[in-house]
Enzyme design. Sequence first.
Site, PDB file in Angstrom:
ATOM      1  CG  HIS A  64      -0.122  -0.297   2.771  1.00 25.24           C
ATOM      2  ND1 HIS A  64      -0.525   1.364   3.232  1.00 25.24           N
ATOM      3  CD2 HIS A  64      -0.128  -0.998   3.646  1.00 25.24           C
ATOM      4  CE1 HIS A  64      -0.063   0.837   4.316  1.00 25.24           C
ATOM      5  NE2 HIS A  64       0.331  -0.330   4.678  1.00 25.24           N
ATOM      6  CG  ASP A 178       2.146   0.250   7.676  1.00 29.45           C
ATOM      7  OD1 ASP A 178       2.188  -0.155   6.827  1.00 29.45           O
ATOM      8  OD2 ASP A 178       1.919   0.342   9.235  1.00 29.45           O
ATOM      9  CD  GLU A 210      -2.764  -1.208   5.399  1.00 28.04           C
ATOM     10  OE1 GLU A 210      -2.990  -2.372   6.134  1.00 28.04           O
ATOM     11  OE2 GLU A 210      -2.483  -0.498   5.905  1.00 28.04           O
ATOM     12  CD  GLU A 211      -2.056   2.177   7.223  1.00 23.94           C
ATOM     13  OE1 GLU A 211      -2.222   1.895   8.451  1.00 23.94           O
ATOM     14  OE2 GLU A 211      -0.756   1.710   6.748  1.00 23.94           O
ATOM     15  CG  HIS A 321      -0.219   2.701  12.839  1.00 24.12           C
ATOM     16  ND1 HIS A 321      -1.182   2.516  12.612  1.00 24.12           N
ATOM     17  CD2 HIS A 321       0.468   2.524  11.014  1.00 24.12           C
ATOM     18  CE1 HIS A 321      -1.387   2.072  11.630  1.00 24.12           C
ATOM     19  NE2 HIS A 321      -0.180   1.632  10.279  1.00 24.12           N
TER      20      HIS A 321
END
Lengths: 348, 347
Positions: A64, A178, A210-211, A321
């Site tokens: 992603h 990420d 995605e998140e 994150h």
Amino acid sequence: MNELKRIDLLRALCAEFGPSGCEGNVADFIEGQLRGVCETRRDRMGNVIAHLPGEGPRVMLSAHMDEVGMMITDIDDKGYLRFANVGSIDARVLCGRAVTVGNEQNQISGVIGAKAIHLQSADERKKATAVSAMYIDIGASSREEAEKYVDLGDFAAFASEFVEFGEDGQRLRGKAIDDRWGCAVAIETLRALAGKPLAVDLYAVFSVHEEMGKSGARVAAYAIRPDAAIVLEATAIADLPDTAAAAKVGEMGKGGLLSFVDKGTVYDAGLIDFALETARRADIPVQLKRYSAGTNDSAQINRAADGARAMALSAPTRYIHSGSCVADARDFDAICALLQAMLTEWKD
Amino acid sequence: MNLKQRIIDLSSTMTVSGYESRAHAALREQLGGIFDEITTDAVGSVICTRRCGRAGAPKILIDAHIDEIGMMVTEILDGGFLRVLNLGGIDTRIMPAAEVCIYGEETIYGVVASTPPHLQKADEAKTLKPITELLIDTGYSRDKLEQIVSLGTPVGFVPRYTELLGGKITGKGFDNKSCAAIAAEAIASVERGALAGDVTLLLAVQEETTMLGGTTGAAGIDPDYALVTDVTFGETPDTKKGDAFPLGGGVVISLSAVTDRRLTARTVELAKEKGIGYSRSVEPTGTGTDANATQLTNCGIPTVVVSLPLRYMHTYHEMLSLDDAEALRALIAAFICDSRIAEDFAR
């Protein structure tokens, strides 16, 4: 665009501004890096889909493009910006941090305010500040001045330098590892396999959102109808000295993590066996994810259309994150090697 | 030198409270061109003097503390992690995922550990860990790390500076190296002959921890009168009126029971005369600066406090306005050249 490799590629990918819903700059960068390597297209959701044709089952790589971030919800009279999170962020990694605010066209620097410790009550000093009480300071002194640069619905992301540190400089620190990590692995894999005989018909999806709930990969999988999918992620490993041994997921620098199960997917046992066997044969380090936490695009691809087998190959990552995700360069090489070996020797 | 660059260069140095002597060479290098003499005292404060060239001239002290908040290593753990103790008041809200420099045998980089949301227990996100429970990730093996770092090694924030709208800049160490840099520029910006006396800039140690340097420095210099310059709270949406002062409004002059009211009144007049923007801060119980000590040093030293408003004090993104910095520079320059103040306050 210069062709960037390995850690330079990851650094450049992490630098792109791309919270969920604002992935266009990341997509442009990826398409630039794949020019001359394979055919790419942008679907209606904003996913980038790359295709390297081959004889064999249809395999979809999925990484992603989006990163966790924020969205501007209000601009006050004095020019401060209020915001809400886009994706899951612990408020404790926001307070006092540098951010970039804007959209795909324009960005500006800001800082999330943190009232001086001297002015906090004893109670305030013990509690995390809620996001609803935070604001972004871009230096504007009025609403009018702020509105020249920022609009409601604009995005914000961590402003964070990419740093190579630790022993032999192998540790990599940055925002958005990420999942720009997965994007970098997919780009390097497409480059390595282009022009070679392939045992699969290979698609790579660089997905949006995605998140937010995985909608990008779901529609891409619907269009591609893969037989199997390999999700390339960065996953939290909980390997700190104060974490209970039973909750530790894996180790840094010991290879990619293969998941058996997480909160969204029970992974395909046959694919896991094939990955382990390939790693053993080619002497590539790999680890089994020892704990079930989090979820990723697999859960969506797994159940898109009439279903696809799914596997996840993830980078062991600390502090995800946040503006300081930490991964290990050795794992990048191990993951690329394993993935390329699997796609070259694919057995259905 | 450009005021912004002077502020950033000085603020970038490592001056964690108690470890200021490690910056002596850098301070001499950065400020050497401005002063006739730079010495250090027994506790590590740096004393920078520029003479007016007249015998028997009064001695004017400008005090700016040079130390910054920071940490020191208390434990080295397996996996290359460190535990630390704070030196000065560190806001633990800004610690998870923060970047630090570890000033050991070599300077290495570290990240303060944080727990990702996926791995947290219920309600964990509402709590803050005390600083002594935080872990710093260095990316080294314990064996290698022990060759670089020892217990007591100082740890500071990574210097990163960004310019925002309206001539505002953010970064670490502005408390109080911005004022130190501005004072140095003020002294550099006037002709020697224009000075109303011999001017000493005291870069005092340990303001954030013990107020040691302000006390001993003023005693050693024994000036006729003094101006203490330090940061004060910048106004933000979460501050109360009276606690904090607007950025862009100029300097802040303290009205306190423990500073000299006559010298304060003269400084306010000077600001008015020169058209320098100022706010007044009413601080009946003390100023929270080195002035608390200066005023009571030796036989008593008339002292005024002039501050620079700073948002997000004691974080690594402290924010100041370059307009205010210029106002402070102009006021200090006027103060050290003012012969009426020199006449009235010379012993």
